[in-house]
Motif scaffolding. Structure first.
Motif, PDB file in Angstrom:
ATOM      1  N   LYS A  84       0.624  -1.387  -0.274  1.00  0.00           N
ATOM      2  CA  LYS A  84      -0.024  -0.221  -0.280  1.00  0.00           C
ATOM      3  C   LYS A  84       0.630   1.971  -0.331  1.00  0.00           C
ATOM      4  O   LYS A  84      -0.095   2.448  -0.650  1.00  0.00           O
ATOM      5  CB  LYS A  84      -0.737   0.339   1.142  1.00  0.00           C
ATOM      6  CG  LYS A  84      -1.798  -0.842   1.181  1.00  0.00           C
ATOM      7  CD  LYS A  84      -2.939  -1.027   2.758  1.00  0.00           C
ATOM      8  CE  LYS A  84      -4.151  -2.261   2.306  1.00  0.00           C
ATOM      9  NZ  LYS A  84      -4.068  -2.575   3.476  1.00  0.00           N
ATOM     10  N   PRO A  87       5.170   1.424  -3.563  1.00  0.00           N
ATOM     11  CA  PRO A  87       4.338   2.527  -4.992  1.00  0.00           C
ATOM     12  C   PRO A  87       4.280   3.615  -4.438  1.00  0.00           C
ATOM     13  O   PRO A  87       4.440   3.788  -5.515  1.00  0.00           O
ATOM     14  CB  PRO A  87       3.016   1.913  -5.017  1.00  0.00           C
ATOM     15  CG  PRO A  87       2.790   0.270  -4.239  1.00  0.00           C
ATOM     16  CD  PRO A  87       3.502   0.313  -2.943  1.00  0.00           C
ATOM     17  N   LYS A  88       3.737   4.648  -3.683  1.00  0.00           N
ATOM     18  CA  LYS A  88       3.372   6.160  -3.539  1.00  0.00           C
ATOM     19  C   LYS A  88       5.213   7.125  -3.088  1.00  0.00           C
ATOM     20  O   LYS A  88       5.321   7.260  -3.548  1.00  0.00           O
ATOM     21  CB  LYS A  88       2.740   5.869  -2.276  1.00  0.00           C
ATOM     22  CG  LYS A  88       0.934   6.036  -2.536  1.00  0.00           C
ATOM     23  CD  LYS A  88       0.075   5.913  -1.781  1.00  0.00           C
ATOM     24  CE  LYS A  88      -1.119   5.600  -1.557  1.00  0.00           C
ATOM     25  NZ  LYS A  88      -2.032   5.506  -0.907  1.00  0.00           N
ATOM     26  N   GLN A  90       7.444   5.087  -4.097  1.00  0.00           N
ATOM     27  CA  GLN A  90       8.829   4.886  -5.041  1.00  0.00           C
ATOM     28  C   GLN A  90       8.414   6.236  -6.602  1.00  0.00           C
ATOM     29  O   GLN A  90       9.596   6.266  -7.017  1.00  0.00           O
ATOM     30  CB  GLN A  90       8.500   3.578  -6.339  1.00  0.00           C
ATOM     31  CG  GLN A  90       9.085   2.716  -5.699  1.00  0.00           C
ATOM     32  CD  GLN A  90       8.354   1.410  -5.504  1.00  0.00           C
ATOM     33  OE1 GLN A  90       6.889   1.587  -6.522  1.00  0.00           O
ATOM     34  NE2 GLN A  90       9.023  -0.113  -5.880  1.00  0.00           N
ATOM     35  N   ALA A  91       7.672   6.845  -6.369  1.00  0.00           N
ATOM     36  CA  ALA A  91       7.312   7.817  -7.549  1.00  0.00           C
ATOM     37  C   ALA A  91       8.107   9.503  -6.425  1.00  0.00           C
ATOM     38  O   ALA A  91       8.181  10.099  -7.413  1.00  0.00           O
ATOM     39  CB  ALA A  91       5.958   8.569  -7.641  1.00  0.00           C
ATOM     40  N   GLU A 118      12.109  -5.415  -3.292  1.00  0.00           N
ATOM     41  CA  GLU A 118      10.976  -3.992  -4.149  1.00  0.00           C
ATOM     42  C   GLU A 118      12.227  -3.389  -4.246  1.00  0.00           C
ATOM     43  O   GLU A 118      13.605  -3.474  -3.973  1.00  0.00           O
ATOM     44  CB  GLU A 118      10.515  -3.746  -2.857  1.00  0.00           C
ATOM     45  CG  GLU A 118       9.608  -4.388  -2.419  1.00  0.00           C
ATOM     46  CD  GLU A 118       8.273  -5.207  -2.699  1.00  0.00           C
ATOM     47  OE1 GLU A 118       8.114  -4.089  -4.512  1.00  0.00           O
ATOM     48  OE2 GLU A 118       7.537  -6.166  -3.371  1.00  0.00           O
TER      49      GLU A 118
END
Lengths: 303, 268
Positions: A84, A87-88, A90-91, A118
């Motif tokens: 959850k 992924p946020k 990683q930007a 990851e």
């Protein structure tokens, strides 16, 4: 414009300011208040393998220029973090460091292995120093042997650089730091909170649900600085200093004492944009003193 | 949510230990909902260290108000602030009362204990604007703990009060007043009960609501670290999907459905 970047060897940071684990949530909580990309990086809240309940309230007590907490590492666990939150993160264009916890050596290894699959993680910070999860604040960082054992296992399992976060609640901090280095730590971070207590005199009850907690904030800064100075003078790996940093001058003190980077903790809770205010103060200092490379001030204390 | 480092104070009223500060904060004001709160800095120095959480008490045009009782060094410093000075605040924070448009035309009961009246005043104005029929019950130890009573009456709110010592209103607890009110209402029970006050009062409200099968929302008071979900310092046992967990009051609350709150000493 001064060059504020610092090189940890395994990781180059755009500036020396990292937000400290436990005071910065999973990072995203701060997006309404600051641009995360302007930080040197941040260390997310400690992760066990599974979700963790934490301690009964009250979990916080304010003391003069300090805060005692006994949160007990409540958190979502590494699987939910990967699904959850990561992924946020990683930007982002900043160093994301994950704080790794474990009730056993095996659990530290499991968390690190899960993260290894990851991308978007700059390093792992191994939390062997939380005072709020075992009786009397006990943790692996209390002895050179248990420090060495955890660090060795984690290093063996991880493909990533490993930062080891130490406890100040020991007789000889240098001995523990050397043990971590010997076991393969890529960097040493110190200090975690000081084991502490507060009592309500009306009821004679401890003010924390967990009875004991960890003291942070400006109250601990001089002791933290002393420990960073002692450790940085003796170890070869980079030292990340923390403990009560509230201003740019505090950052500079830790760096002059030998820290290559710093972590800002409790200040984030009071001012969610504290890291950027502090960074601005460091920049102003460099400009005023004509310092071209901030790295040049590391370990320059004149004794 | 925002940080407003310079919300200019435009008004100050006081009644003994109770204070009302109003200040300009257009961006925060535009988003504020009843039951949400602000984290207000009380000192420029790190002592006292933490901001203080205060429920939003009122909104008028671009101003907001906070109503508080001096209870320690933090609120004492805040009470010294004067019009013209500025406040450094974060807000609006948390989740407020669930103001459903279908409450229009229906009776709603707001139950406040002491300084717990603070967010209910904002709620009452919003419900009135919606066309709900709001009744405010306001309780305290003694008359001095009900400084807003005259104002509520003057503004035409349907209103009743209680004091422990009987100096004004019904003698007894505000929850006894609540039971009287529900009994007197007979065939038209409240469509919603909203309450704010000390934990024992809220627990009693929850118990009455459960017995009478009334939907109720409680605004919990808590010391907080950050106020925006980062430190996990303010937690309450909350039951969701049959499972009780420590839930952050600042982020998931401070308003919770009464039946979800698990109290330290369970009700009978």
């Amino acid at each position: 414009m001064s060059d504020l970047s610092v090189d940890l060897g395994f990781l180059k940071l755009k500036n020396p300011i990292l937000a400290a684990s436990g005071t910065f949530g999973y990072g995203l909580e701060f997006e309404p208040f600051l641009d995360l990309n302007r930080l040197g990086g941040f260390v997310v809240k400690g992760l066990y393998y599974g979700p963790r309940e934490g301690n009964p309230p009250p979990r916080l007590v304010e003391t003069p220029s300090g805060l005692i907490n006994a949160i007990g590492l409540q958190g979502i666990g590494v699987e939910a973090f990967i699904a959850k939150v990561l992924p946020k993160l990683q930007a982002l264009d900043t160093a994301v460091i994950v704080n790794v916890c474990g009730a056993s050596e095996e659990e530290y290894v499991r968390v690190v292995e899960a993260l290894d699959a990851e991308e978007g993680i700059a390093a792992c910070e191994i939390n062997i120093s939380c005072p709020n999860v075992n009786k009397d604040g006990a943790c692996p960082a209390f002895s050179p042997e248990s420090t060495r054992a955890v660090v060795r296992e984690v290093k063996r399992a991880s493909r990533r650089p490993v930062i080891v976060k130490l406890s100040p609640n020991v007789t000889n901090i240098v001995e523990i730091a050397l043990a971590a280095q010997e076991a393969g730590a890529d960097a040493i971070a110190l200090v975690n909170t000081f084991l502490a207590m507060a009592i309500d005199v009306e009821t004679r009850r401890p003010k924390l649900g967990n009875v004991l907690g960890g003291l942070s904030g400006p109250a601990i800064k001089p002791i933290a600085l002393r420990m960073v100075y002692q450790v940085a003078s003796r170890v070869k790996v980079p030292v990340i200093g923390m403990g009560g940093i509230w201003s740019g001058a505090d950052v500079l003190e830790f760096m002059i004492a030998g820290a290559r980077a710093v972590q800002v903790g409790t200040a984030n809770l009071v001012d969610p944009d504290a890291c950027l205010r502090i960074l601005g103060e460091v920049e102003d200092f460099c400009r005023r003193k004509g310092i071209e490379r901030l790295e040049d001030i590391i370990a320059t204390v004149k004794t | 949510m925002f940080k407003d480092p310079e919300a200019r104070i435009v008004g100050k009223e006081s009644w003994g230990d109770y204070f009302l500060l109003t200040f300009d904060s257009p961006a925060v004001s535009a988003l504020a909902r009843p039951g949400q709160f602000l984290m207000i800095k009380v000192s420029d120095e790190p002592y006292p260290l933490l901001r203080r959480p205060l429920g939003i008490h009122s909104r008028k045009d671009k101003t907001l108000g906070v109503f508080f009782k001096v209870a320690g060094i933090g609120t004492a410093l805040l009470a010294r602030k004067t019009p013209g000075e500025t406040l450094d605040l974060l807000g609006p924070l948390g989740k407020g009362f669930n103001i459903d448009p279908c409450l229009a035309g229906k009776p709603v009961l707001a139950v406040g204990g002491g300084r717990g009246i603070a967010p209910l005043y904002f709620l009452a104005w919003e419900l009135r604007a919606l066309g709900a029929s709001i009744k405010i019950l306001y309780g305290g130890r003694t008359q001095a703990d009900l400084p807003l009573a005259d104002k509520l009456r003057a503004e035409g709110f349907d209103f009743a009060c209680s004091t422990d010592d009987g100096t004004v209103g019904r003698r007894g607890l505000v929850t006894e007043l609540m039971e009287d009110e529900i009994k007197a209402g007979g065939g038209s029970p409240p469509a919603l009960v909203c309450a704010c006050g000390p934990d024992p009062m809220l627990q009693a409200v929850a118990l009455i609501a459960r017995d009478k099968r009334l939907p109720a929302e409680l605004s919990l008071e808590s010391r907080m670290g950050c106020g925006f979900g980062a430190c996990w310092g303010c937690v309450q046992r909350i039951r969701r999907d049959g499972k009780a967990e420590w839930i952050k009051i600042c982020e998931d609350g401070p308003v919770f459905p009464a039946e979800s709150v698990v109290w330290e000493k369970e009700s009978p």
